[in-house]
Write a protein that holds these residues in place. Structure first.
Motif, PDB file in Angstrom:
ATOM      1  N   VAL A   1       1.403   1.669  12.545  1.00  0.00           N
ATOM      2  CA  VAL A   1       1.580   0.750  13.666  1.00  0.00           C
ATOM      3  C   VAL A   1       0.633  -0.429  13.446  1.00  0.00           C
ATOM      4  N   ASN A   2       1.168  -1.616  13.419  1.00  0.00           N
ATOM      5  CA  ASN A   2       0.350  -2.825  13.273  1.00  0.00           C
ATOM      6  C   ASN A   2      -0.296  -3.103  14.624  1.00  0.00           C
ATOM      7  N   MET A   3      -1.396  -2.433  14.877  1.00  0.00           N
ATOM      8  CA  MET A   3      -1.960  -2.419  16.220  1.00  0.00           C
ATOM      9  C   MET A   3      -2.381  -3.794  16.726  1.00  0.00           C
ATOM     10  N   PRO A   4      -3.001  -4.673  15.912  1.00  0.00           N
ATOM     11  CA  PRO A   4      -3.307  -6.013  16.435  1.00  0.00           C
ATOM     12  C   PRO A   4      -2.050  -6.751  16.907  1.00  0.00           C
ATOM     13  N   SER A   5      -0.984  -6.689  16.126  1.00  0.00           N
ATOM     14  CA  SER A   5       0.258  -7.350  16.529  1.00  0.00           C
ATOM     15  C   SER A   5       0.922  -6.641  17.698  1.00  0.00           C
ATOM     16  N   MET A   6       0.810  -5.315  17.736  1.00  0.00           N
ATOM     17  CA  MET A   6       1.396  -4.564  18.845  1.00  0.00           C
ATOM     18  C   MET A   6       0.773  -4.967  20.173  1.00  0.00           C
ATOM     19  N   LYS A   7      -0.537  -5.110  20.201  1.00  0.00           N
ATOM     20  CA  LYS A   7      -1.199  -5.490  21.451  1.00  0.00           C
ATOM     21  C   LYS A   7      -0.782  -6.894  21.881  1.00  0.00           C
ATOM     22  N   THR A   8      -0.615  -7.791  20.922  1.00  0.00           N
ATOM     23  CA  THR A   8      -0.118  -9.131  21.236  1.00  0.00           C
ATOM     24  C   THR A   8       1.295  -9.061  21.793  1.00  0.00           C
ATOM     25  N   PHE A   9       2.137  -8.276  21.146  1.00  0.00           N
ATOM     26  CA  PHE A   9       3.524  -8.129  21.561  1.00  0.00           C
ATOM     27  C   PHE A   9       3.614  -7.631  23.008  1.00  0.00           C
ATOM     28  N   LEU A  10       2.835  -6.618  23.344  1.00  0.00           N
ATOM     29  CA  LEU A  10       2.905  -6.039  24.687  1.00  0.00           C
ATOM     30  C   LEU A  10       2.326  -6.970  25.742  1.00  0.00           C
ATOM     31  N   SER A  11       1.203  -7.593  25.424  1.00  0.00           N
ATOM     32  CA  SER A  11       0.499  -8.370  26.442  1.00  0.00           C
ATOM     33  C   SER A  11       0.984  -9.811  26.557  1.00  0.00           C
ATOM     34  N   VAL A  12       1.564 -10.355  25.487  1.00  0.00           N
ATOM     35  CA  VAL A  12       2.004 -11.752  25.505  1.00  0.00           C
ATOM     36  C   VAL A  12       3.524 -11.850  25.575  1.00  0.00           C
ATOM     37  N   ASP A  13       4.211 -11.182  24.672  1.00  0.00           N
ATOM     38  CA  ASP A  13       5.665 -11.296  24.636  1.00  0.00           C
ATOM     39  C   ASP A  13       6.341 -10.485  25.729  1.00  0.00           C
ATOM     40  N   LEU A  14       5.734  -9.387  26.148  1.00  0.00           N
ATOM     41  CA  LEU A  14       6.233  -8.643  27.300  1.00  0.00           C
ATOM     42  C   LEU A  14       5.339  -8.962  28.496  1.00  0.00           C
ATOM     43  N   SER A  15       4.541  -8.019  28.935  1.00  0.00           N
ATOM     44  CA  SER A  15       3.652  -8.277  30.062  1.00  0.00           C
ATOM     45  C   SER A  15       2.464  -7.335  30.014  1.00  0.00           C
ATOM     46  N   PRO A  16       1.246  -7.817  30.256  1.00  0.00           N
ATOM     47  CA  PRO A  16       0.087  -6.925  30.273  1.00  0.00           C
ATOM     48  C   PRO A  16       0.082  -5.974  31.465  1.00  0.00           C
ATOM     49  N   TYR A  17       0.989  -6.185  32.406  1.00  0.00           N
ATOM     50  CA  TYR A  17       1.033  -5.369  33.612  1.00  0.00           C
ATOM     51  C   TYR A  17       2.109  -4.285  33.556  1.00  0.00           C
ATOM     52  N   GLY A  18       2.851  -4.245  32.467  1.00  0.00           N
ATOM     53  CA  GLY A  18       3.879  -3.234  32.330  1.00  0.00           C
ATOM     54  C   GLY A  18       5.267  -3.807  32.536  1.00  0.00           C
ATOM     55  N   ALA A  19       6.262  -2.958  32.316  1.00  0.00           N
ATOM     56  CA  ALA A  19       7.648  -3.390  32.410  1.00  0.00           C
ATOM     57  C   ALA A  19       8.515  -2.208  32.788  1.00  0.00           C
ATOM     58  N   ASN A  20       9.748  -2.500  33.152  1.00  0.00           N
ATOM     59  CA  ASN A  20      10.722  -1.461  33.450  1.00  0.00           C
ATOM     60  C   ASN A  20      11.824  -1.447  32.398  1.00  0.00           C
ATOM     61  N   GLU A  21      12.456  -0.279  32.255  1.00  0.00           N
ATOM     62  CA  GLU A  21      13.629  -0.088  31.403  1.00  0.00           C
ATOM     63  C   GLU A  21      13.367  -0.471  29.952  1.00  0.00           C
ATOM     64  N   VAL A  22      12.218  -0.081  29.435  1.00  0.00           N
ATOM     65  CA  VAL A  22      11.893  -0.317  28.035  1.00  0.00           C
ATOM     66  C   VAL A  22      12.164   0.947  27.225  1.00  0.00           C
ATOM     67  N   LEU A  23      13.064   0.846  26.286  1.00  0.00           N
ATOM     68  CA  LEU A  23      13.253   1.843  25.239  1.00  0.00           C
ATOM     69  C   LEU A  23      13.518   1.062  23.955  1.00  0.00           C
ATOM     70  N   PHE A  24      12.449   0.703  23.265  1.00  0.00           N
ATOM     71  CA  PHE A  24      12.534  -0.097  22.050  1.00  0.00           C
ATOM     72  C   PHE A  24      12.501   0.841  20.852  1.00  0.00           C
ATOM     73  N   CYS A  25      13.486   0.710  19.972  1.00  0.00           N
ATOM     74  CA  CYS A  25      13.630   1.667  18.883  1.00  0.00           C
ATOM     75  C   CYS A  25      14.558   1.080  17.827  1.00  0.00           C
ATOM     76  N   THR A  26      14.989   1.923  16.894  1.00  0.00           N
ATOM     77  CA  THR A  26      15.921   1.494  15.850  1.00  0.00           C
ATOM     78  C   THR A  26      17.193   2.343  15.975  1.00  0.00           C
ATOM     79  N   PRO A  27      18.130   1.951  16.825  1.00  0.00           N
ATOM     80  CA  PRO A  27      19.268   2.804  17.185  1.00  0.00           C
ATOM     81  C   PRO A  27      20.171   3.156  16.002  1.00  0.00           C
ATOM     82  N   ARG A  28      20.778   4.326  16.105  1.00  0.00           N
ATOM     83  CA  ARG A  28      21.804   4.770  15.162  1.00  0.00           C
ATOM     84  C   ARG A  28      23.081   5.036  15.961  1.00  0.00           C
ATOM     85  N   ARG A  29      24.188   4.522  15.468  1.00  0.00           N
ATOM     86  CA  ARG A  29      25.450   4.605  16.201  1.00  0.00           C
ATOM     87  C   ARG A  29      26.507   5.356  15.397  1.00  0.00           C
ATOM     88  N   ASN A  30      27.368   6.070  16.110  1.00  0.00           N
ATOM     89  CA  ASN A  30      28.517   6.765  15.510  1.00  0.00           C
ATOM     90  C   ASN A  30      28.108   7.722  14.393  1.00  0.00           C
TER      91      ASN A  30
END
Length: 361
Positions: free
Chosen positions: A183-212
């Motif tokens: 986990v690229n932890m420095p970038s992860m913290k930026t992603f959560l606090s800047v690109d999303l929200s430092p206060y949390g979010a709803n309906e987050v399931l971020f992953c690499t989906p597989r279909r069919n």
């Protein structure tokens, strides 16, 4: 005046042609290259979520799906802190070297990030003593009373939910991952606090989906599933469990379903497929935030650090050398101020779409 109007018309026609070509390429082959990938990364109704534990049965804490349950080793790392991220790492009891690698690289507990290793029980008293000694040194184990076996992984996944709900409800985001992941932890913290929200979010399931994905019936496969276990021909859309970023509301909804559902031993399919369908949560594809094979080779083998785009994760099933090389890169390169903005700057045709995003103040 006529000449100016002519050039103005030519300009708008040219812009229109370029736009049509781009849209046609996206529609024709949206995954053919990162230049034409449409990101639909979204979170809905940003909010501070509070687990409604009163909705659970009084006996819930000592139940794990269809088992009586207790935490045989329990570390309360959150205490009075309010971590941005709680990381719960699935680890096999004998994976001592893998845990050491994570502790010495990206898996360091900080005020805003708490990291724990999730294990089941073992049959060997000598192994248990060794595990207890490891835990005394690091205080980063969560061990459940079910046996740690391959077909018990779903118990471990639901134990992740149980720990987050009962023992770290302050965490804004929960990352479930494995002990061979970077986990690229420095970038992860930026992603959560800047690109999303430092206060949390709803309906987050971020992953690499597989279909069919077809259900494997052959006896030669370790993933063989009988018709009595799963009668359908294909699995629902699901996410491999090596990296699953959850928001607390999704954790709670999945936990409630898992506690009353019939047991199915492939946790990725059961939890992020079957149960996720029931709670009507959409998988958000973050495949392009996983380092590319070319960039991984550049860091690990060439030491050139010629990385084409920002990334949050290494690839699945990494070895110690790869994790340590990625950590060296992460700690010698400042993370971008915004993952999305940097990604868009380097790859101008990538579109990031946020739906119903409401940041908290």
């Amino acid at each position: 005046m006529l000449e100016k109007r002519l050039w103005s018309n030519v300009f708008f026609i040219w812009v229109g042609v370029l736009t049509c070509v781009l849209l046609w390429q996206i529609v024709q082959n949206p995954r053919s290259s990162q230049m034409h990938t449409v990101y639909t990364l979204y979170t809905q109704n940003y909010s501070r979520f509070s687990y409604p534990i009163s909705q659970l049965p009084a006996t819930d804490y000592n139940q794990l799906i269809n088992l009586g349950f207790s935490f045989s080793v329990l570390n309360l790392v959150c205490n009075e802190s309010k971590p941005l991220l709680l990381v719960l790492v699935h680890s096999s009891p004998k994976n001592f070297a893998k845990r050491r690698t994570i502790r010495e690289t990206w898996g360091k507990n900080e005020e805003d990030v708490k990291i724990l290793f999730m294990l089941g029980s073992v049959n060997s008293s000598d192994l248990q003593k060794t595990l207890e000694e490891e835990n005394r040194l690091h205080n980063d184990f969560i061990q459940g009373s079910f046996l740690d076996t391959y077909r018990n992984i779903t118990y471990k996944h639901v134990m992740v939910f149980k720990y987050a709900i009962y023992h770290c409800p302050q965490a804004k985001y929960i990352l479930k991952t494995d002990d061979d992941v970077f986990v690229n932890m420095p970038s992860m913290k930026t992603f959560l606090s800047v690109d999303l929200s430092p206060y949390g979010a709803n309906e987050v399931l971020f992953c690499t989906p597989r279909r069919n994905t077809k259900v494997l019936r052959t006896y030669r496969s370790k993933w063989r599933v009988s018709f009595s276990e799963y009668p359908n021909r294909n699995y629902p859309t699901y996410c491999p469990g090596w990296t699953l970023l959850y928001s607390p509301d999704v954790i709670f909804a999945l936990y409630k379903e898992a506690q009353k559902a019939d047991y199915f031993w492939i946790d990725d399919i059961h939890i992020t497929g079957t149960l996720t369908e029931k709670i009507h949560v959409t998988h958000t594809d973050i495949e392009h935030l996983v380092i590319s094979p070319k960039d991984l080779r550049s860091i690990v083998n060439d030491y050139s650090y010629n990385v084409s785009k920002p990334f949050l994760y290494g690839r699945a099933n990494l070895n110690e050398k790869e994790i340590r090389a990625l950590w060296k890169f992460a700690t010698t390169h400042s993370p971008p101020r915004s993952i999305f903005k940097e990604f868009s700057r380097q790859t101008p045709y990538v579109i990031f779409v946020f739906k119903n995003t409401h940041l908290l103040e």
